[in-house]
Enzyme design. Structure first.
Site, PDB file in Angstrom:
ATOM      1  N   LYS A  13       0.779  -1.131   0.171  1.00 16.37           N
ATOM      2  CA  LYS A  13      -0.172  -0.167  -0.174  1.00 16.37           C
ATOM      3  C   LYS A  13       1.159   1.064   0.271  1.00 16.37           C
ATOM      4  CE  LYS A  13      -1.236  -0.095   4.564  1.00 16.37           C
ATOM      5  NZ  LYS A  13      -0.278  -0.754   5.249  1.00 16.37           N
ATOM      6  N   ARG A  88      -7.457   2.336  10.819  1.00 17.02           N
ATOM      7  CA  ARG A  88      -6.807   1.186  10.812  1.00 17.02           C
ATOM      8  C   ARG A  88      -7.678   0.269  12.117  1.00 17.02           C
ATOM      9  NH1 ARG A  88      -1.664   1.140   9.182  1.00 17.02           N
ATOM     10  NH2 ARG A  88      -0.545  -0.649  10.149  1.00 17.02           N
ATOM     11  N   ARG A 127      12.528  -6.432   2.571  1.00 20.76           N
ATOM     12  CA  ARG A 127      12.457  -5.401   3.087  1.00 20.76           C
ATOM     13  C   ARG A 127      14.008  -4.140   3.708  1.00 20.76           C
ATOM     14  NH1 ARG A 127       6.864  -1.968   3.872  1.00 20.76           N
ATOM     15  NH2 ARG A 127       6.931  -2.302   6.123  1.00 20.76           N
ATOM     16  N   ARG A 160      12.935  -1.928   8.993  1.00 18.62           N
ATOM     17  CA  ARG A 160      12.883  -1.443  10.107  1.00 18.62           C
ATOM     18  C   ARG A 160      12.484  -2.238  11.269  1.00 18.62           C
ATOM     19  NH1 ARG A 160       6.850   0.400   7.804  1.00 18.62           N
ATOM     20  NH2 ARG A 160       6.420  -0.772   9.312  1.00 18.62           N
ATOM     21  N   ARG A 171       2.065  -8.178  13.664  1.00 16.21           N
ATOM     22  CA  ARG A 171       1.224  -7.011  12.588  1.00 16.21           C
ATOM     23  C   ARG A 171       0.245  -7.696  12.257  1.00 16.21           C
ATOM     24  NH1 ARG A 171       5.756  -4.447  10.309  1.00 16.21           N
ATOM     25  NH2 ARG A 171       4.629  -2.751   8.887  1.00 16.21           N
TER      26      ARG A 171
HETATM   27  P1  AMP Z   1       3.184   1.223   8.500  1.00 19.08           P
HETATM   28  O1  AMP Z   1       3.721   1.552   8.373  1.00 19.08           O
HETATM   29  O2  AMP Z   1       1.030   1.686   8.176  1.00 19.08           O
HETATM   30  O3  AMP Z   1       3.071  -0.626   8.679  1.00 19.08           O
HETATM   31  O4  AMP Z   1       2.886   1.011  10.423  1.00 19.08           O
HETATM   32  C1  AMP Z   1       3.818   1.696  11.394  1.00 19.08           C
HETATM   33  C2  AMP Z   1       3.287   1.392  12.420  1.00 19.08           C
HETATM   34  O5  AMP Z   1       2.975   2.497  13.424  1.00 19.08           O
HETATM   35  C3  AMP Z   1       1.881   0.266  13.402  1.00 19.08           C
HETATM   36  O6  AMP Z   1       3.107  -1.289  13.419  1.00 19.08           O
HETATM   37  C4  AMP Z   1       1.633   1.008  14.365  1.00 19.08           C
HETATM   38  O7  AMP Z   1       2.327   0.238  15.833  1.00 19.08           O
HETATM   39  C5  AMP Z   1       1.701   2.362  14.010  1.00 19.08           C
HETATM   40  N1  AMP Z   1       0.502   3.364  12.784  1.00 19.08           N
HETATM   41  C6  AMP Z   1       0.145   3.292  12.236  1.00 19.08           C
HETATM   42  N2  AMP Z   1      -0.825   3.456  11.863  1.00 19.08           N
HETATM   43  C7  AMP Z   1      -1.833   3.778  12.343  1.00 19.08           C
HETATM   44  C8  AMP Z   1      -3.287   4.439  12.735  1.00 19.08           C
HETATM   45  N3  AMP Z   1      -3.726   4.300  11.889  1.00 19.08           N
HETATM   46  N4  AMP Z   1      -3.304   3.395  14.427  1.00 19.08           N
HETATM   47  C9  AMP Z   1      -2.302   3.076  14.836  1.00 19.08           C
HETATM   48  N5  AMP Z   1      -0.986   2.892  15.072  1.00 19.08           N
HETATM   49  C10 AMP Z   1      -1.272   2.540  13.549  1.00 19.08           C
END
Ligand code: AMP
Length: 214
Positions: A13, A88, A127, A160, A171
């Site tokens: 995404k 989320r 990654r 990461r 996750r």
């Molecule tokens: P992502 O890069 O979208 O995979 O996000 C990495 C991490 O950021 C996630 O595993 C959460 O810990 C936090 N995070 C990102 N977006 C959200 C959201 N909308 N609500 C809560 N935590 C978030």
């Protein structure tokens, strides 16, 4: 055009959101990127969310809702956007709807990228990212010319911390429990479009463009 991109971690995404935002000339707003930036800059927000992110858990709703609210408010009146990583869970989707209703905005589509669990684990374990320009690499499909070094600026590539396999599994669990219910939320609003995320990235990109132009 206002869009939401949904899909498990590693579904592509982020990559697709950047590409589609450029093609449609809309802004790309990623909560994950905003939170990682706060952690990197050691801001108050960053200190508050760092541990939660490392464990692969969701940070509190009020934190991300306020972050997204500020970003949307800062846009020009008619500037479209793609939200990547938000909402989320259902309470976040409800507050986004409330925010949009108040600002007389509407969400045009929620794009869901479907990818299996095995593919997620495979993709995330290969990654790598440039901490300077945020360019992403993937073993074996998109490797840098020199191992571990960014092609664009020569920076050392990093993984990461939340891409370690145990955290990826966590996750995925969180995604299933918290995020999948949003699919029904947008299905009921008749704006959900599902895209097969395991196709070639160019095909995924074309399918998304076709879906949003429908
Ligand atoms: P992502 O890069 O979208 O995979 O996000 C990495 C991490 O950021 C996630 O595993 C959460 O810990 C936090 N995070 C990102 N977006 C959200 C959201 N909308 N609500 C809560 N935590 C978030």
């Amino acid at each position: 055009m206002n869009l939401v991109f949904l899909g498990p971690p590693g579904s592509g995404k982020g990559t697709q959101a950047v590409r589609v935002a450029k093609a449609l000339k809309v802004s790309h707003i990623s909560t994950g990127d905003l939170l990682r930036e706060a952690v990197r800059d050691k801001t108050e927000l960053g200190k508050k969310v760092e541990d939660t992110m490392k464990q692969g858990q969701l940070v509190p709703d009020e934190v991300v809702i306020s972050l997204i609210g500020q970003k949307i408010m800062a846009l020009e009146e008619n500037q479209g956007f793609i939200l990547d990583g938000f909402p989320r869970n259902v309470p976040q989707a409800e507050s986004l709807k409330f925010m949009f209703d108040n600002q007389h905005k509407k969400l045009d589509k929620a794009i869901l990228l479907r990818v299996s669990d095995d593919e997620v684990v495979k993709r995330l374990s290969g990654r790598w990212n440039c901490p300077k320009c945020n360019t992403g690499y993937n073993h074996p499909s998109n490797v840098p010319k020199h191992e571990g070094i960014c092609d664009r600026d020569g920076e050392k590539l990093l993984r990461r911390p939340d891409d370690e396999e145990a955290v990826v599994r966590k996750r995925l669990e969180v995604y299933k429990a918290e995020t999948i219910p949003i699919e029904d939320f947008y299905r009921k609003e008749s704006i959900l479009t599902e895209i097969e995320g395991e196709q070639q990235p160019d095909k995924v990109f074309q399918d998304i463009l076709t879906a949003v132009k429908d």
